[in-house]
Design a protein around this motif. Structure first.
Motif, PDB file in Angstrom:
ATOM      1  N   MET A 258       0.845  -1.200   0.000  1.00  0.00           N
ATOM      2  CA  MET A 258       0.000   0.000   0.000  1.00  0.00           C
ATOM      3  C   MET A 258       0.881   1.251   0.000  1.00  0.00           C
ATOM      4  O   MET A 258       1.902   1.311   0.680  1.00  0.00           O
ATOM      5  N   ALA A 259       0.465   2.263  -0.777  1.00  0.00           N
ATOM      6  CA  ALA A 259       1.249   3.485  -0.897  1.00  0.00           C
ATOM      7  C   ALA A 259       1.224   4.280   0.402  1.00  0.00           C
ATOM      8  O   ALA A 259       0.206   4.342   1.092  1.00  0.00           O
ATOM      9  N   LEU A 260       2.360   4.888   0.723  1.00  0.00           N
ATOM     10  CA  LEU A 260       2.448   5.708   1.929  1.00  0.00           C
ATOM     11  C   LEU A 260       2.162   7.180   1.616  1.00  0.00           C
ATOM     12  O   LEU A 260       1.545   7.872   2.420  1.00  0.00           O
ATOM     13  N   ALA A 261       2.628   7.632   0.442  1.00  0.00           N
ATOM     14  CA  ALA A 261       2.346   9.002   0.009  1.00  0.00           C
ATOM     15  C   ALA A 261       1.123   8.998  -0.904  1.00  0.00           C
ATOM     16  O   ALA A 261       0.903   8.054  -1.652  1.00  0.00           O
ATOM     17  N   ARG A 262       0.337  10.070  -0.867  1.00  0.00           N
ATOM     18  CA  ARG A 262      -0.894  10.112  -1.653  1.00  0.00           C
ATOM     19  C   ARG A 262      -0.660  10.521  -3.101  1.00  0.00           C
ATOM     20  O   ARG A 262      -1.239   9.946  -4.012  1.00  0.00           O
ATOM     21  N   ALA A 263       0.179  11.540  -3.315  1.00  0.00           N
ATOM     22  CA  ALA A 263       0.284  12.125  -4.646  1.00  0.00           C
ATOM     23  C   ALA A 263       1.190  11.347  -5.581  1.00  0.00           C
ATOM     24  O   ALA A 263       0.863  11.133  -6.747  1.00  0.00           O
ATOM     25  N   GLU A 264       2.338  10.884  -5.091  1.00  0.00           N
ATOM     26  CA  GLU A 264       3.327  10.236  -5.940  1.00  0.00           C
ATOM     27  C   GLU A 264       3.850   8.984  -5.254  1.00  0.00           C
ATOM     28  O   GLU A 264       3.636   8.768  -4.061  1.00  0.00           O
ATOM     29  N   SER A 265       4.551   8.164  -6.028  1.00  0.00           N
ATOM     30  CA  SER A 265       5.176   6.961  -5.480  1.00  0.00           C
ATOM     31  C   SER A 265       6.692   7.117  -5.536  1.00  0.00           C
ATOM     32  O   SER A 265       7.214   8.045  -6.136  1.00  0.00           O
ATOM     33  N   GLY A 266       7.381   6.197  -4.887  1.00  0.00           N
ATOM     34  CA  GLY A 266       8.832   6.249  -4.880  1.00  0.00           C
ATOM     35  C   GLY A 266       9.377   6.691  -3.530  1.00  0.00           C
ATOM     36  O   GLY A 266       8.658   7.288  -2.719  1.00  0.00           O
ATOM     37  N   VAL A 267      10.662   6.399  -3.331  1.00  0.00           N
ATOM     38  CA  VAL A 267      11.296   6.703  -2.050  1.00  0.00           C
ATOM     39  C   VAL A 267      11.327   8.208  -1.792  1.00  0.00           C
ATOM     40  O   VAL A 267      11.023   8.674  -0.685  1.00  0.00           O
ATOM     41  N   GLY A 268      11.675   8.989  -2.824  1.00  0.00           N
ATOM     42  CA  GLY A 268      11.766  10.438  -2.658  1.00  0.00           C
ATOM     43  C   GLY A 268      10.439  11.051  -2.250  1.00  0.00           C
ATOM     44  O   GLY A 268      10.378  11.890  -1.344  1.00  0.00           O
ATOM     45  N   ALA A 269       9.365  10.632  -2.895  1.00  0.00           N
ATOM     46  CA  ALA A 269       8.041  11.166  -2.589  1.00  0.00           C
ATOM     47  C   ALA A 269       7.609  10.771  -1.185  1.00  0.00           C
ATOM     48  O   ALA A 269       6.992  11.560  -0.462  1.00  0.00           O
ATOM     49  N   THR A 270       7.947   9.541  -0.779  1.00  0.00           N
ATOM     50  CA  THR A 270       7.568   9.064   0.551  1.00  0.00           C
ATOM     51  C   THR A 270       8.311   9.833   1.638  1.00  0.00           C
ATOM     52  O   THR A 270       7.713  10.268   2.631  1.00  0.00           O
ATOM     53  N   VAL A 271       9.619  10.014   1.435  1.00  0.00           N
ATOM     54  CA  VAL A 271      10.416  10.769   2.407  1.00  0.00           C
ATOM     55  C   VAL A 271       9.907  12.206   2.505  1.00  0.00           C
ATOM     56  O   VAL A 271       9.770  12.764   3.601  1.00  0.00           O
TER      57      VAL A 271
END
Length: 286
Positions: free
Chosen positions: A1-14
């Motif tokens: 499941m995605a942690l960030a709403r708008a984008e995916s990837g490590v950078g977006a999550t951080v």
């Protein structure tokens, strides 16, 4: 499941998790912890850092939970960078960090340090949706966290508590409660529309301002009284004078400008108190 709403990837999550770090509201509790630590005669940096990390974890929990409730539960906010799953993961991580710090404090210092630190997380986690709907707890939650940070910072270094940190904790509890009343007045119309019972909604804006500045005056008078009684260093009076000057300007400003001025005035207030405490031993040598 995605942690960030708008984008995916490590950078977006951080980036999404980092967005929940709000320096304006996070720095005062961390500074309060260090302020409590320097009130002691013996300062151990490693213990001070450990307590600062615990307070950071508690405040981060508050911001994360508040955003989660306002967007995912109440639907009050227009956007939030973290998904519902991401909020829960973040809450689990910040709570685990806080628990680890408390465990280490218990082992390295004792039960009193934990007893004064643990309530900061309780206040943080329950700020929304429980404490922020009552005029008393909505007003005093953040100031009480600051007061506990001072007491905890002192206890972590000394293993006990004393009159001086208790006095400073009382001053900040009352002073910051006054500022919080002004801060809440910014959202008077919206809070009233959703039946959120802040002091401004309960008493009306004008009476709320009277209460707010009454609390701030009371806090400054306590500083002067404690300085006269030699509980605080005599130069602590300069902190009261500095904040009073800011408050006089803020009194004529709109709620948003007043809040900005008073928050920054509280930084000056704390800075002068730190200087008063830090240089008191040097004054005795002159």
């Amino acid at each position: 499941m995605a942690l960030a709403r708008a984008e995916s990837g490590v950078g977006a999550t951080v980036s999404a998790f980092w967005s929940q770090v709000h320096p304006v509201f996070m720095l005062p509790p961390l500074a309060a912890s260090l302020f409590g630590a320097i009130l002691t005669t013996h300062f151990t940096p490693s213990l001070a850092i450990l307590h600062v990390v615990a307070i950071f974890a508690a405040v981060y929990t508050a911001h994360l939970k508040d955003g989660y409730v306002d967007f995912h539960v109440r639907g009050e906010d227009d956007d939030h960078p973290l998904s519902e799953h991401g909020c829960r993961v973040g809450l689990a991580a910040s709570t685990a960090t806080f628990a680890l710090c408390c465990l280490l404090l218990f082992v390295l210092v004792g039960w009193m340090a934990v007893a004064l630190t643990l309530p900061t997380w309780v206040i943080a986690y329950h700020h929304a949706p429980q404490l922020d709907t009552n005029p008393l707890t909505a007003t005093t939650g953040y100031p009480l966290g600051i007061a506990l940070s001072i007491l905890g910072g002192f206890s972590v270094q000394s293993g006990t508590i004393a009159a001086v940190p208790l006095g400073f904790a009382l001053v900040f509890l009352v002073l910051l409660s006054g500022i919080k009343v002004i801060d809440d007045a910014q959202d008077y119309d919206y809070d009233r529309s959703i039946d959120k019972r802040t002091v401004a909604v309960t008493l009306g804006p004008q009476r709320a301002y009277t209460v707010a500045y009454g609390l701030m005056v009371a806090a400054l008078l306590v500083v002067v009284a404690f300085a006269a009684a030699r509980v605080f260093p005599p130069t602590a009076v300069l902190a009261a004078v500095a904040f009073a000057a800011v408050a006089l300007v803020a009194r004529r400003a709109t709620p948003d400008i007043a809040t900005m001025l008073l928050i920054r005035g509280s930084y000056v207030f704390l800075a002068v108190l730190v200087a008063a405490v830090w240089f008191e031993p040097l004054a005795a040598l002159v």
